[in-house]
Structure formats: C-alpha cells, structure tokens
Design a protein around this motif. Structure first.
Motif, PDB file in Angstrom:
ATOM      1  N   PRO A   1      41.143  33.728  42.253  1.00 15.21           N
ATOM      2  CA  PRO A   1      40.561  33.958  43.825  1.00 15.21           C
ATOM      3  C   PRO A   1      38.993  34.119  43.940  1.00 15.21           C
ATOM      4  CG  PRO A   1      41.371  35.654  42.864  1.00 15.21           C
ATOM      5  CD  PRO A   1      41.580  34.248  42.387  1.00 15.21           C
ATOM      6  N   SER A   2      38.087  33.375  45.187  1.00 12.24           N
ATOM      7  CA  SER A   2      36.603  33.634  44.591  1.00 12.24           C
ATOM      8  C   SER A   2      36.239  34.972  45.116  1.00 12.24           C
ATOM      9  CB  SER A   2      36.119  32.310  46.428  1.00 12.24           C
ATOM     10  OG  SER A   2      37.086  33.238  47.422  1.00 12.24           O
ATOM     11  N   THR A   3      34.879  34.700  45.059  1.00  7.57           N
ATOM     12  CA  THR A   3      34.848  36.620  45.192  1.00  7.57           C
ATOM     13  C   THR A   3      34.565  36.826  46.215  1.00  7.57           C
ATOM     14  OG1 THR A   3      33.106  36.043  42.802  1.00  7.57           O
ATOM     15  CG2 THR A   3      32.566  37.252  44.242  1.00  7.57           C
ATOM     16  N   GLU A   4      34.499  36.514  47.730  1.00 10.98           N
ATOM     17  CA  GLU A   4      34.415  36.753  48.333  1.00 10.98           C
ATOM     18  C   GLU A   4      35.657  37.344  48.765  1.00 10.98           C
ATOM     19  OE1 GLU A   4      33.657  33.792  47.664  1.00 10.98           O
ATOM     20  OE2 GLU A   4      31.366  34.791  48.220  1.00 10.98           O
ATOM     21  N   ALA A   5      37.106  36.715  48.570  1.00 12.73           N
ATOM     22  CA  ALA A   5      38.534  36.706  48.243  1.00 12.73           C
ATOM     23  C   ALA A   5      38.684  37.711  47.829  1.00 12.73           C
ATOM     24  CB  ALA A   5      39.713  35.773  48.680  1.00 12.73           C
ATOM     25  N   MET A   6      38.314  38.527  46.166  1.00 14.50           N
ATOM     26  CA  MET A   6      38.498  39.303  45.444  1.00 14.50           C
ATOM     27  C   MET A   6      38.197  40.477  46.514  1.00 14.50           C
ATOM     28  SD  MET A   6      37.278  38.303  41.790  1.00 14.50           S
ATOM     29  CE  MET A   6      37.176  39.388  41.185  1.00 14.50           C
ATOM     30  N   LYS A   7      36.721  40.318  46.896  1.00 14.03           N
ATOM     31  CA  LYS A   7      36.746  42.140  47.692  1.00 14.03           C
ATOM     32  C   LYS A   7      37.331  42.464  48.843  1.00 14.03           C
ATOM     33  CE  LYS A   7      31.280  41.079  46.372  1.00 14.03           C
ATOM     34  NZ  LYS A   7      30.100  40.587  46.465  1.00 14.03           N
ATOM     35  N   LYS A   8      38.153  40.418  49.687  1.00 13.72           N
ATOM     36  CA  LYS A   8      38.617  41.567  51.128  1.00 13.72           C
ATOM     37  C   LYS A   8      40.203  42.042  50.179  1.00 13.72           C
ATOM     38  CE  LYS A   8      38.379  38.552  53.991  1.00 13.72           C
ATOM     39  NZ  LYS A   8      38.727  37.299  54.785  1.00 13.72           N
ATOM     40  N   LEU A   9      40.657  41.449  48.937  1.00 16.10           N
ATOM     41  CA  LEU A   9      42.375  41.388  48.846  1.00 16.10           C
ATOM     42  C   LEU A   9      41.455  43.233  48.147  1.00 16.10           C
ATOM     43  CD1 LEU A   9      42.992  38.550  47.353  1.00 16.10           C
ATOM     44  CD2 LEU A   9      43.830  39.883  49.434  1.00 16.10           C
ATOM     45  N   GLY A  10      40.424  43.635  47.449  1.00 15.75           N
ATOM     46  CA  GLY A  10      40.211  45.169  47.189  1.00 15.75           C
ATOM     47  C   GLY A  10      40.293  44.784  45.764  1.00 15.75           C
ATOM     48  N   LEU A  11      40.061  43.487  45.017  1.00 15.47           N
ATOM     49  CA  LEU A  11      40.369  43.555  43.625  1.00 15.47           C
ATOM     50  C   LEU A  11      39.214  44.164  42.838  1.00 15.47           C
ATOM     51  CD1 LEU A  11      42.211  39.718  43.975  1.00 15.47           C
ATOM     52  CD2 LEU A  11      42.967  41.761  43.105  1.00 15.47           C
ATOM     53  N   ARG A  12      39.676  44.754  41.530  1.00 10.99           N
ATOM     54  CA  ARG A  12      38.603  44.834  40.752  1.00 10.99           C
ATOM     55  C   ARG A  12      38.271  43.414  39.697  1.00 10.99           C
ATOM     56  NH1 ARG A  12      38.584  48.408  36.386  1.00 10.99           N
ATOM     57  NH2 ARG A  12      36.366  47.982  35.523  1.00 10.99           N
ATOM     58  N   GLY A  13      38.447  42.031  39.519  1.00  7.69           N
ATOM     59  CA  GLY A  13      39.469  41.449  38.663  1.00  7.69           C
ATOM     60  C   GLY A  13      40.095  40.547  38.834  1.00  7.69           C
ATOM     61  N   VAL A  14      40.097  39.769  38.021  1.00  4.46           N
ATOM     62  CA  VAL A  14      40.952  38.252  38.099  1.00  4.46           C
ATOM     63  C   VAL A  14      40.971  38.344  36.499  1.00  4.46           C
ATOM     64  CG1 VAL A  14      41.974  36.270  38.357  1.00  4.46           C
ATOM     65  CG2 VAL A  14      39.910  37.291  40.067  1.00  4.46           C
ATOM     66  N   VAL A  15      42.465  38.043  35.463  1.00  4.41           N
ATOM     67  CA  VAL A  15      43.262  37.899  34.865  1.00  4.41           C
ATOM     68  C   VAL A  15      43.698  36.709  34.421  1.00  4.41           C
ATOM     69  CG1 VAL A  15      43.989  38.310  32.738  1.00  4.41           C
ATOM     70  CG2 VAL A  15      43.301  40.113  34.591  1.00  4.41           C
ATOM     71  N   PHE A  16      42.834  35.552  34.095  1.00  9.30           N
ATOM     72  CA  PHE A  16      43.529  34.015  33.430  1.00  9.30           C
ATOM     73  C   PHE A  16      43.532  34.065  32.355  1.00  9.30           C
ATOM     74  CE2 PHE A  16      42.146  29.414  32.357  1.00  9.30           C
ATOM     75  CZ  PHE A  16      43.331  28.936  33.379  1.00  9.30           C
ATOM     76  N   VAL A  17      44.874  33.866  32.226  1.00  7.62           N
ATOM     77  CA  VAL A  17      45.658  33.478  31.079  1.00  7.62           C
ATOM     78  C   VAL A  17      45.798  31.756  30.465  1.00  7.62           C
ATOM     79  CG1 VAL A  17      47.120  34.528  29.363  1.00  7.62           C
ATOM     80  CG2 VAL A  17      46.122  35.988  31.416  1.00  7.62           C
ATOM     81  N   LYS A  18      45.534  31.526  29.311  1.00  6.20           N
ATOM     82  CA  LYS A  18      46.238  29.815  29.270  1.00  6.20           C
ATOM     83  C   LYS A  18      46.736  30.116  27.993  1.00  6.20           C
ATOM     84  CE  LYS A  18      42.317  28.186  27.530  1.00  6.20           C
ATOM     85  NZ  LYS A  18      40.726  27.478  27.312  1.00  6.20           N
ATOM     86  N   MET A  19      47.944  28.861  27.423  1.00  5.04           N
ATOM     87  CA  MET A  19      48.214  29.098  26.198  1.00  5.04           C
ATOM     88  C   MET A  19      47.378  27.578  25.164  1.00  5.04           C
ATOM     89  SD  MET A  19      52.169  27.781  24.543  1.00  5.04           S
ATOM     90  CE  MET A  19      52.467  29.128  25.705  1.00  5.04           C
ATOM     91  N   ASP A  20      46.544  28.336  24.037  1.00  5.41           N
ATOM     92  CA  ASP A  20      46.238  27.444  23.882  1.00  5.41           C
ATOM     93  C   ASP A  20      46.683  26.346  22.387  1.00  5.41           C
ATOM     94  OD1 ASP A  20      43.893  27.570  25.236  1.00  5.41           O
ATOM     95  OD2 ASP A  20      43.268  29.509  23.476  1.00  5.41           O
TER      96      ASP A  20
END
Length: 212
Positions: free
Chosen positions: A100-119
């Motif tokens: 999500p974009s920063t704007e979407a994060m604020k609208k959804l009330g999110l403190r942050g986004v956790v992105f996980v990938k397999m290396d």
C-alpha cells in the motif's frame, strides 16, 4: 530366504520413482523477547510470490536411492507459517496482496507494512544402505528477507535464515526419503521463523513508546 529379501530390497532402490514431499506448516515456538507485549498497532503483511511459488525436484547426492526423485511443492505451507509467526509478535495484522502507498496506510490506520520474501531454499538428500534397510539424511537451508516500512520510512530491514538436518529410515523403495526431507524443511523453516520473530519483537524502532 534372507538373500531373496535383500535382492527384493535392492531392486526397490534401483527402480526410479517420484515421491512427493509435503512439508507441514509451522510457526516460531521459542521466541525470546525483551518485551512482555506484542508490537503495538496494526501492520499489513505482504508476502512475495517467492514464498508461494516454490518448486524443487531433489535427487539424492548419494548413489543409494539416486534413481528416485523427490518433487517439492510448498504451496501455501510457508506462507501460512510466516503469517502465523507474524501474528504471534504483532498486535494486529492484515494480509494484503500488494504494497500500500503511504496515503493508503494512513487511510487504513496502519502503523506499517511487513514485506517478506524468500531469498534461499536449498533442500538436499543423501541415503546409505544398511543390512535390512537404508537410512536417509535430509538437510535444508532456508532464508527470508524482511522489510518493515512505516509512514515515515523504513523501520526494520533484515534477513534471517535457518538450517536443519533430519535423519530417518529410507523406507520401502526409498519412499521414506520424502518424509526425511519434509521434516528437515519444516524444522529449518521453524528455525528461521524463530529468528524472524525475535528480530522483530526486539526492535526498538517498532516500539517507540515501550520500555524494556
């Protein structure tokens, strides 16, 4: 009679078969944290396709059982394991398919986004012949890259890894090798996820208002 049984057993070892490996979903169990509470707030969880689209075909590096193959399709097992682990360290999580974009994060009330990938995902199998039955040793290395972004930038960027070996009976016609591989994958995944949980839970930047 013993000679006949041994010949039958050897025949099973040289005729090629494919044994599907089915890892079991798991989660971090032993989490050592300096904090008594979970990371506060709601975080979106975005899992990269590298976690879901994992296919491997393992051939034993040993001569014993080398005629056989062990296809691995992880499906949702790793994704479920990662999500369960994150649920155990964050106060609230919501899974999303895209960042999500920063704007979407604020609208959804999110403190942050956790992105996980397999290396990395590297399973291996080696088998040896005993008098009545063989044994197999499965080893798995697995690693994840993790990036946690807040509305004002990166909060945590890290990588975690796990490595486990499991030994067991090769079973009839080397079919037991699939169970050995499955167990090594499950244990290595749990090992990596415990490191992930500890890294996240003990991050001061994720707990600006908490005191140890």
């Amino acid at each position: 009679m013993k000679l006949i049984i041994l010949i039958i057993g050897l025949a099973g070892l040289v005729s090629g078969c494919a044994y599907n490996v089915q890892p079991v979903s798991t989660k971090a169990i032993n989490i050592y944290s300096s904090y008594e509470s979970k990371v506060p707030g709601q975080f979106a969880v975005v899992l990269d396709d590298s976690i879901r689209n994992v296919n491997r075909e393992v051939k034993p590096v040993s001569h014993v059982c080398s005629a056989h193959s062990y296809p691995i399709f992880l499906g949702e097992s790793i994704a479920v394991s990662v999500k369960h682990t994150l649920d155990s360290v964050f106060e609230q999580t919501v899974e999303q398919s895209t960042m999500p974009s920063t704007e979407a994060m604020k609208k959804l009330g999110l403190r942050g986004v956790v992105f996980v990938k397999m290396d990395d995902f590297s399973p291996r199998l080696s088998c040896s012949m005993g008098f009545w039955s063989g044994t197999c040793s499965g080893s798995t290395d697995i690693s994840f890259g993790v990036n946690i972004r807040g509305t004002n930038g990166t909060l945590l960027a890290t990588s975690v890894s796990g490595s486990k070996t499991f030994d067991g009976d090769s079973g009839g016609g080397c079919g037991g090798g699939a169970n050995v591989l499955s167990e090594s994958i499950t244990r290595a995944t749990r090992d990596a996820l415990e490191r992930l949980a500890e890294r996240v839970s003990n991050s001061p930047r994720l707990r600006p208002n908490d005191s140890q």
